[in-house]
Design an enzyme around this catalytic site. Sequence first.
Site, PDB file in Angstrom:
ATOM      1  N   GLY A  63       0.840  -1.202   0.000  1.00 27.05           N
ATOM      2  CA  GLY A  63       0.000   0.000   0.000  1.00 27.05           C
ATOM      3  C   GLY A  63       0.870   1.245   0.000  1.00 27.05           C
ATOM      4  O   GLY A  63       2.101   1.162   0.066  1.00 27.05           O
ATOM      5  N   SER A  64       0.216   2.402  -0.053  1.00 27.79           N
ATOM      6  CA  SER A  64       0.974   3.647  -0.199  1.00 27.79           C
ATOM      7  C   SER A  64       1.777   3.985   1.055  1.00 27.79           C
ATOM      8  O   SER A  64       2.865   4.572   0.958  1.00 27.79           O
ATOM      9  CB  SER A  64       0.027   4.788  -0.562  1.00 27.79           C
ATOM     10  OG  SER A  64      -1.013   4.896   0.392  1.00 27.79           O
ATOM     11  N   GLY A 103      -5.728  -2.851  -0.799  1.00 30.14           N
ATOM     12  CA  GLY A 103      -4.812  -3.017  -1.929  1.00 30.14           C
ATOM     13  C   GLY A 103      -4.804  -4.434  -2.475  1.00 30.14           C
ATOM     14  O   GLY A 103      -4.044  -4.744  -3.402  1.00 30.14           O
ATOM     15  N   GLU A 132      -0.343 -10.594   3.378  1.00 28.40           N
ATOM     16  CA  GLU A 132      -0.142  -9.711   4.544  1.00 28.40           C
ATOM     17  C   GLU A 132      -0.436 -10.460   5.846  1.00 28.40           C
ATOM     18  O   GLU A 132       0.282 -10.310   6.834  1.00 28.40           O
ATOM     19  CB  GLU A 132      -1.051  -8.479   4.438  1.00 28.40           C
ATOM     20  CG  GLU A 132      -0.597  -7.517   3.358  1.00 28.40           C
ATOM     21  CD  GLU A 132      -1.582  -6.395   3.090  1.00 28.40           C
ATOM     22  OE1 GLU A 132      -1.151  -5.352   2.575  1.00 28.40           O
ATOM     23  OE2 GLU A 132      -2.781  -6.545   3.387  1.00 28.40           O
TER      24      GLU A 132
HETATM   25  O1  LIG Z   1      -4.156  -3.697   3.323  1.00 26.68           O
HETATM   26  C1  LIG Z   1      -3.557  -3.087   2.488  1.00 26.68           C
HETATM   27  C2  LIG Z   1      -3.239  -3.644   1.158  1.00 26.68           C
HETATM   28  O2  LIG Z   1      -3.843  -4.901   0.971  1.00 26.68           O
HETATM   29  C3  LIG Z   1      -3.055  -1.716   2.768  1.00 26.68           C
HETATM   30  O3  LIG Z   1      -2.191  -1.768   3.849  1.00 26.68           O
HETATM   31  C4  LIG Z   1      -4.214  -0.831   3.076  1.00 26.68           C
HETATM   32  O4  LIG Z   1      -5.103  -0.859   1.966  1.00 26.68           O
HETATM   33  C5  LIG Z   1      -3.785   0.610   3.355  1.00 26.68           C
HETATM   34  O5  LIG Z   1      -3.258   1.172   2.203  1.00 26.68           O
HETATM   35  P1  LIG Z   1      -2.699   2.658   2.159  1.00 26.68           P
HETATM   36  O6  LIG Z   1      -1.458   2.684   2.988  1.00 26.68           O
HETATM   37  O7  LIG Z   1      -2.428   2.902   0.692  1.00 26.68           O
HETATM   38  O8  LIG Z   1      -3.771   3.565   2.700  1.00 26.68           O
END
Ligand SMILES: O=C(CO)[C@H](O)[C@H](O)COP(=O)(O)O
EC number: 5.3.1.6
Length: 237
Positions: free
Chosen positions: A29-30, A99, A105
């Site tokens: 994720g970002s 994501g 994860e």
């Molecule tokens: O679970 C995830 C990916 O599978 C990410 O950690 C979650 O979506 C948060 O993303 P971001 O840091 O872009 O807000």
Amino acid sequence: MNMDQLKREAAARALEEVRDGMQLGLGTGSTAKHFVELLGERVRAGLKVIGVPTSEATRLDAVRCGVPLTTLDEIDHLDITIDGADEIDPALNLIKGGGGALLREKIVAAASDRMIVIADDSKWVATLGRFPLPVEVIPFGLGATRRAIEKAFAQCGVSGQMAVRNGKDGHVFVTDGGHWIVDAQLGRIEDPAHLATALSAIPGVVEHGLFIGLASSAVLAGGEGIRVIERRKPKGD
Ligand SMILES: O=C(CO)[C@H](O)[C@H](O)COP(=O)(O)O
């Protein structure tokens, strides 16, 4: 400070926990991407660590940033996983999978001594559920799996629309493991642990985005500064 700067601040604070020789789970994720970039700077300055990425996207980022990588077949545990989240509640239960990387994860977080969640403080909620809950499913028999998921929702006192996730190209989103994701708009999940158990028991559900009792701490960056919240019970209790 904009949201992206807050995410980087949270990532930088988590990096302070990393020591020479550590084996790290690298989230997706970002926000996690900021962590990988900052970690790469430290590696290039001489820090010795090794990482296990939670997605192909993170693997590519880590390679680009010069972070050495391994797999959970080659090492027997991880010291810390650092990952983002879509929602975090006061018990440090999480919704993850926005994501699409929830399966890897969760495997990586479960193999770690500690999981540090990094986020901007918009992710902090009193009750999980406003963010659609991702459920990773096998495409075969999807109709039956959806009906079983609906039944589990009803047993746990939640309900809401479900939709198979599409990618940016308009086609069905396919995870790194070759599965699909159903996003469920539940609004409020009063008992996430109960729902997590019910979903895990469904054939056809590979994994779901409820992370219960996995996060050890959360680093939340907001306009007022950084807040670190520790989970009350140590992991495994
Ligand atoms: O679970 C995830 C990916 O599978 C990410 O950690 C979650 O979506 C948060 O993303 P971001 O840091 O872009 O807000």
